[in-house]
Write an enzyme that holds these catalytic residues in place. Sequence first.
Site, mmCIF file in Angstrom:
data_model
loop_
_atom_site.group_PDB
_atom_site.id
_atom_site.type_symbol
_atom_site.label_atom_id
_atom_site.label_comp_id
_atom_site.label_asym_id
_atom_site.label_seq_id
_atom_site.Cartn_x
_atom_site.Cartn_y
_atom_site.Cartn_z
ATOM 1 N N VAL A 1 0.290 -1.530 0.138
ATOM 2 C CA VAL A 1 -0.027 -0.239 0.332
ATOM 3 C C VAL A 1 0.769 1.141 -0.109
ATOM 4 C CG1 VAL A 1 -1.737 1.549 1.250
ATOM 5 C CG2 VAL A 1 -1.533 -1.334 1.612
ATOM 6 N N ALA B 1 4.283 4.167 2.891
ATOM 7 C CA ALA B 1 4.045 3.281 2.417
ATOM 8 C C ALA B 1 4.056 1.386 3.441
ATOM 9 C CB ALA B 1 4.762 2.230 1.158
ATOM 10 N N LYS B 2 3.507 0.751 2.762
ATOM 11 C CA LYS B 2 3.719 -0.613 3.735
ATOM 12 C C LYS B 2 3.426 -2.245 2.627
ATOM 13 C CE LYS B 2 5.097 -1.955 7.960
ATOM 14 N NZ LYS B 2 6.173 -0.905 8.648
ATOM 15 N N GLY B 3 3.819 -3.940 3.274
ATOM 16 C CA GLY B 3 3.794 -3.869 2.625
ATOM 17 C C GLY B 3 3.955 -5.296 3.275
ATOM 18 N N ASP C 1 10.733 -5.385 8.582
ATOM 19 C CA ASP C 1 9.691 -4.956 9.361
ATOM 20 C C ASP C 1 9.487 -5.852 9.735
ATOM 21 O OD1 ASP C 1 7.494 -2.909 10.167
ATOM 22 O OD2 ASP C 1 6.329 -4.854 9.480
#
Length: 435
Positions: A79, A124-126, A165
Amino acid sequence: MATDLRLPTDRIVRPDKDRFLDEENPFEAMMSRFDRAAELLDLEPGLYKVLRHPEKQITVSIPVMMDNGEVEVFIGHRVLYNTSRGPAKGGIRFDMNVSIEEVKALAAWMTWKCAVVNLPFGGAKGGVVCDPLKMSAGELERLTRRYTAGIIATLGPDSDVPAPDVNTNERVMAWVMDTYSMRMGHTVTAVVTGKPIEMGGSLGRREATGRGCMIVTKEALKHLGMSTQGTTVAVQGFGNVGSVAAQLLSREGCKIVAISDRTGGYYNKNGVDIDAAIKHVQRVRSLEGFTGGDQISNEELLESPVDVLLPAALENVITSKNAGKIKAKMICEGANGPTSAGADSILDEKGIFVVPDILANAGGVTVSYFEWVQDRGGYFWTEETVNNRLTEIMCNSFAAVLQLAKQHKVNMRTAAYMLSISRVATVHRLRGIYA
Ligand code: NAD
């Protein structure tokens, strides 16, 4: 020293899924703070709508040939919440509890975190739904490379820059960087941060989040008129963030009287020997069996009579159920989201000074930014330069948030959100709407 590329096997940061989801929907919990700050800023309705939606969401199926010869299909998300201020920045997590709602929340969080410390990045992050602890290194590599291929259209040093992460590490970042570089036809180090030092990582990155916590804790103590000498501290979580913050704070003269990890906590009124605790964890991979203090539970640690509480493990550990029992004068949120929205007002009523997560743990993304800058410049800084620049950014950011908190008579969390949102909003106003 050679980089340790093993996947950490003691890193299931959120084992208790129900506790997290029952407490609050992660996206709405974060956005309730956003809404309050937006209201105080009197954000125009159009911009409010823009900032309440992620810019881009990608969901990919990831077929992987497993070691037993069978094909498994995993689901992955990326995202990009907002890129108005620069390339999107945010980690990739491998975890069974990954969901699109959580990835959205974490991507928005990254947007506000980068803005509060004034980095030229968006958020963002995934995440990939998988259990990396049950997968071989080969399976993880194939998963990482295929996920990277699936989201490659968004990736790039100018567009979207991932980082490690939960359950991902330097080794996973090396695979992402290699896959992207192979597709581009040349080596692109700046496409990810948190890489091994040998291939473009930054000195000081490993300690950066804990160091940032130490810096803002010192600034907060100064503001509260307290000295670091002899100030008592309890640290929940003894991993990357907690152990480094504890070590650096003890070097500054604080007395770390309580520490804990997933196996339990230890209290020593004379101060825990942090170097000994770190050596113990290096040997046994947890604090279990540590003899440097009396055993306490994680709940007792949170409620212990200390000056500073530093939660550095999990989300939602300070909730409306236990906030009334917290005795600390200040809380430095090393973890992401350790305090539920419901607990905020209780802490306010008790007069507890909270340095919110988006500011307190922004040291990590700040040194990620330094890594990206160094990669792009092709010139690498000394650890001293990294630490000095980190100190400058953390101190300036703390001062800016404190000033806003005083000006609007709000707590530090609301002020931090106000500062970030106003910075993102200003750029949106200047850029206008592309049509
Ligand atoms: P880590 O995996 O290195 O350490 C986590 C620690 O928490 C471990 O000591 C673990 O045993 C402990 N823990 C797990 N469950 C626990 C429980 N139920 N009670 C008490 N302790 C428990 O992780 P980390 O990198 O130190 O991250 C900690 C927090 O900080 C997370 O919320 C993470 O999102 C946040 N954070 C980390 C960084 C970073 O750069 N590492 C940056 C920003 C935010």
